[in-house]
Scaffold this motif. Structure first.
Motif: not given
Length: 545
Positions: A103-109, A276-291
């Motif tokens: 599953s880790g490999v799939f998430l990274f891809l 978390a974005d809503g709490l700290i008023h930031d925008r995450h990088d969804s693809n980096q998070e998945l990797m």
């Protein structure tokens, strides 16, 4: 670097000693919070308590260092309990480790190929349905420990689990039940009075309940199951690296569970990152998070860990405690490491009944029960989607539930979009000259999208063909797919077979590109293509004389 750029690299602009101290305190706080939850999640999943702690330390640290969110806290999550327990029951712990790594490999891809944004297309009804379904299953899985029932092994399937609980209903341990109720009452009471406690409000109720139950159990030597009596305690150190036995046959065997873990991990982590974005008023990088999630889930199984993802409760706790960078998540992992290095012997007396009460509390807060009360405000397809995912998650399987939910959502979307696509004859008020050519010239305006779910629209026009000229205005068409273009080409062939001139007006943007690719502009003469309906009707009338 653009493909792999952890958020931590951008988190220290304007960083100060004051922010560092807040991050450290937040990390210590959330580390203490994570301890009972990590153990409880592991035990409920059919694993030893240290599996949850090791996961929180290793995966939590990797997710904070490599992730795409500034404040997300990673680790074992309640949403995984049902899935992991089922995998352990059907495939065994060794295959769970392999499925987690896969599953880790799939998430990274998924992150590498920039698929993170696609998770946002999963309908809210599907997410709420399976979240509430998982919450029910977590609560069901804890009834055994909550009541102290004498059950050797709980089945993974819902109906068998209910039957097993019913058969063991006369084996209730009154002491365990009182301990569970007391822990649950303390959790609820602590939450209610927390705002009046001043500095003590930062101490989480889960830690208070676990500590109180452990002290009572130790002092009174209560006859209840504890971590020591069931598992022999937890080791005071991290496990050594061990290779997972891997073979192609085994990998094929667990590919379906691995995909389920990857999908659930992606959904949970990105939902948490959005909170978390809503709490700290930031925008995450969804693809980096998945990797990052992928790397964490690939590495952790080699140290005996379980699946990990972003955890909303711990992330919110961290932010509310002052966290602003991934340092808090790293400190959270270090805090857990210190606890097991120096405090592991104390865990022997933690009663399982107290952990069951904590999980019951987590499950209740995890579910969005108000959404069920609000169902009457929504249309039948939305209700059907949410309820079907909810009941299928409970009765069958999360994967089946999501597949059915997405199918319902897909069908509903097609129906709604196709119902918005329509056509109408050109108004006699706007084009009074058409009245003199009724039956010989017809002009229609088409609105919406011409796609596979709306091709009947063109079939209806084909039934109203005039004798000499058909004028189609596509100015208000926003999208044409391959099936839609095929339907237009079939309409063109029908017009040609009856010697009817077909004039096309208002082609622009995507419909124009589709007309070029589909060959429509090769089959319709260039002097039959017009920029708007007015020019098309004028040309049709001129050519009819």
């Amino acid at each position: 670097m653009n493909l792999f750029h952890p958020k931590i690299l951008d988190s220290f602009k304007g960083y100060s000693g004051a922010l560092l101290s807040k991050d450290v305190l937040a990390g210590i706080t959330v580390g203490v919070v994570a301890l009972p939850l990590a153990m409880a999640f592991a035990i409920a999943s059919g694993l030893k308590p240290e599996a949850g702690i090791f996961t929180a330390i290793i995966a939590g640290g990797l997710i904070s260092i490599l992730g795409g969110s500034r404040v997300q806290i990673g680790g074992p999550a309640g949403a995984f309990i049902v899935i992991v327990y089922g995998i352990v029951d059907h495939y065994g712990i060794a295959n769970l480790l392999l499925a987690t790594a896969m599953s880790g490999v799939f998430l990274f891809l998924m992150g590498l190929f920039r698929l993170g944004t696609l998770i946002r297309f999963i309908p809210v009804a599907v997410i709420i349905g399976f979240t509430n379904g998982i919450a029910v299953l977590i609560g069901l899985s804890q009834i055994k420990e909550f009541f102290g029932l004498q059950i050797t092994k709980m089945p993974a399937e819902f109906f068998q689990a209910v039957q097993t609980l019913y058969a063991a209903a006369d084996t209730v341990n009154p002491i365990a039940l009182m301990l569970s109720i007391g822990s649950l009452a303390l959790l609820i009471a602590w939450k209610a009075i927390q705002k009046h406690l001043g500095y003590l409000s930062h101490i989480p109720g889960t830690v208070i309940a676990m500590a109180a139950a452990t002290i009572v159990t130790s002092v009174l030597s209560l006859p209840v199951d504890t971590i020591g009596s069931r598992f022999g305690g937890i080791p005071s150190g991290l496990p050594s690296f061990e290779w997972i036995p891997i073979s192609w046959g085994t990998a094929q065997f667990v590919i379906a569970p691995a995909i389920t873990l990857a999908l659930l991990g992606a959904i949970e982590s990105l939902l948490c990152a959005r909170v978390a974005d809503g709490l700290i008023h930031d925008r995450h990088d969804s693809n980096q998070e998945l990797m990052a999630q992928g790397i964490a889930n690939l590495v952790t199984p080699f140290f005996g860990g379980m699946p990990a993802t972003g955890t909303i409760a711990r992330t919110v706790t961290s932010v509310q405690s002052g966290a602003s960078t991934p340092i808090a998540g790293i400190v959270h992992s270090v805090t857990l490491l210190v606890i097991i290095l120096f405090g592991a012997p104390l865990a022997k007396n933690i009663p399982l009944a107290s952990l069951a009460a904590i999980l019951m509390y987590v499950a209740w807060n995890m579910g969005e029960w108000k959404k069920f009360a609000d169902l009457k405000q929504f249309r039948l397809p939305y209700r059907l989607t949410m309820l079907s995912v909810f009941f299928l998650t409970i009765a069958l399987d999360l994967t089946v539930a999501i597949q059915v939910g997405l199918l319902f959502a897909f069908i509903t979307f097609i129906y709604r979009i196709s119902s918005l696509s329509r056509y109408e004859p050109a108004s006699a008020i706007d084009f009074p000259e058409l009245q003199q050519h009724q039956g010989s010239i017809s002009a229609f305006r088409i609105y919406g999208a011409i796609f596979f779910g709306a091709v009947k629209l063109l079939e209806s026009i084909e039934n109203e063909l005039p004798s000499t000229t058909l004028v189609l205005d596509l100015k208000n068409v926003i999208y044409i797919d391959v099936s839609g273009m095929d339907a237009i080409l079939e309409l063109e062939e029908a017009c040609k077979a009856r010697s009817i001139r077909l004039m096309i007006c208002g082609l622009a943007h995507q419909p124009y590109e589709m007309a070029v690719r589909g060959g429509l502009l090769e089959r319709v003469p260039s002097d039959f293509i017009y920029p708007d309906l007015q020019h098309g009707i004028a040309a049709a009338i001129s050519q009819s004389h």
